[in-house]
Design a protein around this motif. Sequence first.
Motif, mmCIF file in Angstrom:
data_model
loop_
_atom_site.group_PDB
_atom_site.id
_atom_site.type_symbol
_atom_site.label_atom_id
_atom_site.label_comp_id
_atom_site.label_asym_id
_atom_site.label_seq_id
_atom_site.Cartn_x
_atom_site.Cartn_y
_atom_site.Cartn_z
ATOM 1 N N LYS A 149 0.810 -1.212 0.000
ATOM 2 C CA LYS A 149 0.000 0.000 0.000
ATOM 3 C C LYS A 149 0.850 1.273 0.000
ATOM 4 C CE LYS A 149 -0.835 0.205 5.030
ATOM 5 N NZ LYS A 149 -1.888 0.308 6.049
ATOM 6 N N TYR A 150 2.158 1.154 0.310
ATOM 7 C CA TYR A 150 3.028 2.332 0.292
ATOM 8 C C TYR A 150 3.889 2.415 -0.968
ATOM 9 C CZ TYR A 150 1.681 2.768 5.193
ATOM 10 O OH TYR A 150 0.958 2.909 6.347
ATOM 11 N N GLN A 151 3.725 1.447 -1.868
ATOM 12 C CA GLN A 151 4.540 1.428 -3.091
ATOM 13 C C GLN A 151 4.309 2.663 -3.970
ATOM 14 O OE1 GLN A 151 6.867 -0.717 -3.908
ATOM 15 N NE2 GLN A 151 6.537 -2.293 -2.371
ATOM 16 N N ILE A 152 3.136 3.251 -3.854
ATOM 17 C CA ILE A 152 2.806 4.412 -4.687
ATOM 18 C C ILE A 152 3.740 5.590 -4.427
ATOM 19 C CG2 ILE A 152 1.105 5.312 -3.035
ATOM 20 C CD1 ILE A 152 -0.540 6.255 -5.444
ATOM 21 N N TRP A 153 4.236 5.711 -3.191
ATOM 22 C CA TRP A 153 5.039 6.885 -2.835
ATOM 23 C C TRP A 153 6.353 6.988 -3.613
ATOM 24 C CZ3 TRP A 153 3.071 10.751 0.096
ATOM 25 C CH2 TRP A 153 1.936 10.483 0.855
ATOM 26 N N PRO A 154 7.214 5.967 -3.595
ATOM 27 C CA PRO A 154 8.479 6.142 -4.320
ATOM 28 C C PRO A 154 8.322 6.116 -5.838
ATOM 29 C CG PRO A 154 8.384 3.964 -3.328
ATOM 30 C CD PRO A 154 7.195 4.711 -2.829
ATOM 31 N N MET A 155 7.199 5.576 -6.338
ATOM 32 C CA MET A 155 7.023 5.439 -7.778
ATOM 33 C C MET A 155 6.305 6.627 -8.433
ATOM 34 S SD MET A 155 8.566 2.748 -8.279
ATOM 35 C CE MET A 155 9.427 1.976 -6.938
ATOM 36 N N SER A 156 5.716 7.487 -7.645
ATOM 37 C CA SER A 156 4.913 8.591 -8.193
ATOM 38 C C SER A 156 5.760 9.834 -8.443
ATOM 39 C CB SER A 156 3.772 8.941 -7.233
ATOM 40 O OG SER A 156 2.906 7.846 -7.063
ATOM 41 N N SER A 157 5.261 10.688 -9.323
ATOM 42 C CA SER A 157 5.932 11.976 -9.584
ATOM 43 C C SER A 157 5.648 12.920 -8.416
ATOM 44 C CB SER A 157 5.411 12.588 -10.882
ATOM 45 O OG SER A 157 4.054 13.012 -10.700
ATOM 46 N N TRP A 158 6.415 13.998 -8.337
ATOM 47 C CA TRP A 158 6.168 14.990 -7.282
ATOM 48 C C TRP A 158 4.770 15.577 -7.415
ATOM 49 C CZ3 TRP A 158 9.093 14.005 -3.601
ATOM 50 C CH2 TRP A 158 10.463 13.769 -3.743
ATOM 51 N N GLN A 159 4.329 15.787 -8.631
ATOM 52 C CA GLN A 159 2.984 16.329 -8.854
ATOM 53 C C GLN A 159 1.924 15.369 -8.316
ATOM 54 O OE1 GLN A 159 2.296 19.417 -10.275
ATOM 55 N NE2 GLN A 159 0.186 19.066 -9.669
ATOM 56 N N GLU A 160 2.082 14.081 -8.621
ATOM 57 C CA GLU A 160 1.121 13.082 -8.148
ATOM 58 C C GLU A 160 1.133 12.984 -6.622
ATOM 59 O OE1 GLU A 160 1.292 10.065 -12.022
ATOM 60 O OE2 GLU A 160 2.767 9.879 -10.407
ATOM 61 N N ILE A 161 2.307 13.041 -6.026
ATOM 62 C CA ILE A 161 2.412 12.995 -4.564
ATOM 63 C C ILE A 161 1.754 14.221 -3.946
ATOM 64 C CG2 ILE A 161 4.062 13.186 -2.630
ATOM 65 C CD1 ILE A 161 5.922 11.345 -4.323
ATOM 66 N N ASN A 162 2.013 15.367 -4.524
ATOM 67 C CA ASN A 162 1.444 16.621 -4.018
ATOM 68 C C ASN A 162 -0.084 16.585 -4.053
ATOM 69 O OD1 ASN A 162 1.911 19.358 -3.041
ATOM 70 N ND2 ASN A 162 1.172 20.063 -5.025
ATOM 71 N N GLU A 163 -0.634 15.911 -5.061
ATOM 72 C CA GLU A 163 -2.087 15.903 -5.259
ATOM 73 C C GLU A 163 -2.778 14.689 -4.642
ATOM 74 O OE1 GLU A 163 -2.518 16.248 -9.480
ATOM 75 O OE2 GLU A 163 -2.040 18.396 -9.494
ATOM 76 N N LEU A 164 -2.036 13.820 -3.969
ATOM 77 C CA LEU A 164 -2.672 12.662 -3.336
ATOM 78 C C LEU A 164 -3.757 13.133 -2.376
ATOM 79 C CD1 LEU A 164 0.247 10.215 -2.445
ATOM 80 C CD2 LEU A 164 -1.661 9.778 -3.998
ATOM 81 N N ASN A 165 -4.952 12.593 -2.575
ATOM 82 C CA ASN A 165 -6.098 13.012 -1.769
ATOM 83 C C ASN A 165 -6.325 11.983 -0.665
ATOM 84 O OD1 ASN A 165 -8.304 14.419 -0.876
ATOM 85 N ND2 ASN A 165 -9.674 13.686 -2.484
ATOM 86 N N LEU A 166 -5.640 12.185 0.464
ATOM 87 C CA LEU A 166 -5.728 11.245 1.573
ATOM 88 C C LEU A 166 -6.526 11.849 2.723
ATOM 89 C CD1 LEU A 166 -1.961 10.210 1.728
ATOM 90 C CD2 LEU A 166 -3.800 8.952 0.606
ATOM 91 N N THR A 167 -7.179 10.991 3.472
ATOM 92 C CA THR A 167 -7.816 11.484 4.698
ATOM 93 C C THR A 167 -6.706 11.900 5.662
ATOM 94 O OG1 THR A 167 -7.799 9.346 5.823
ATOM 95 C CG2 THR A 167 -9.709 9.830 4.399
ATOM 96 N N GLU A 168 -7.053 12.687 6.635
ATOM 97 C CA GLU A 168 -6.063 13.126 7.623
ATOM 98 C C GLU A 168 -5.438 11.935 8.341
ATOM 99 O OE1 GLU A 168 -5.896 15.910 11.613
ATOM 100 O OE2 GLU A 168 -7.374 16.402 10.070
ATOM 101 N N VAL A 169 -6.265 10.925 8.621
ATOM 102 C CA VAL A 169 -5.775 9.722 9.304
ATOM 103 C C VAL A 169 -4.770 8.974 8.422
ATOM 104 C CG1 VAL A 169 -6.436 7.436 10.183
ATOM 105 C CG2 VAL A 169 -7.811 9.454 10.759
ATOM 106 N N ASP A 170 -5.118 8.766 7.134
ATOM 107 C CA ASP A 170 -4.221 8.048 6.222
ATOM 108 C C ASP A 170 -2.938 8.834 5.966
ATOM 109 O OD1 ASP A 170 -5.821 5.852 5.994
ATOM 110 O OD2 ASP A 170 -6.816 6.512 4.149
ATOM 111 N N GLN A 171 -3.063 10.157 5.892
ATOM 112 C CA GLN A 171 -1.885 10.992 5.683
ATOM 113 C C GLN A 171 -0.926 10.854 6.869
ATOM 114 O OE1 GLN A 171 -2.419 15.302 5.612
ATOM 115 N NE2 GLN A 171 -1.179 15.421 3.765
#
Length: 197
Positions: A149-171
Amino acid sequence: MLAIVLSRKNIREYDQMISLYTREHGKVEVLATGIKKITSKNSSNLEILSLVEIDIAKGKEVDHLTKAQPVKIFKEILSDFDKIFIANYIVKLANANLLTHQPDEKIFNLLLSFLEFLNSAPEINSLNLATGFIFKFWHCLGFGLQEEKYQIWPMSSWQEINELNLTEVDQKKSSEFACEYAQAHSGQKLARFVNFC
């Protein structure tokens, strides 16, 4: 050679040790003699977070900075408190966890791409970016992630990371896990970011 300025530390009345990350030699620490004098030509060219072209002379105990020319000053970072805060966090994190004279072009590109994105982004999600940098940085150092579930972080662009829409708890969970992941591989406690690490 191209270098990103990571830190400046006073050592004598007019001198400083400058920590830089270069493409060719990795992290280097050089003595900048007379850098604090008002007549110094190099002082304004060595702002932390800037990309510079430098010349270094080998010394017996420590190398000496002989010239510094600015290549890119990230003005949009320097004019925004949130951007300055996150940029300072990532360069301090990198500086504390990199050995000298261990070149890694992936690390250089990671630092530079982060600063370039931060400089150009109209709005930033600081916690997402801090979390993403931690995952990407340790991934570049060769540490894998087992948790899918954390694989998305190192593989995403800075733009995609910046725009990740996470709940406060998940963030918060992602940020806490990133810190635990980094600490497990570095063997040292990570500096806190927004009280989540």
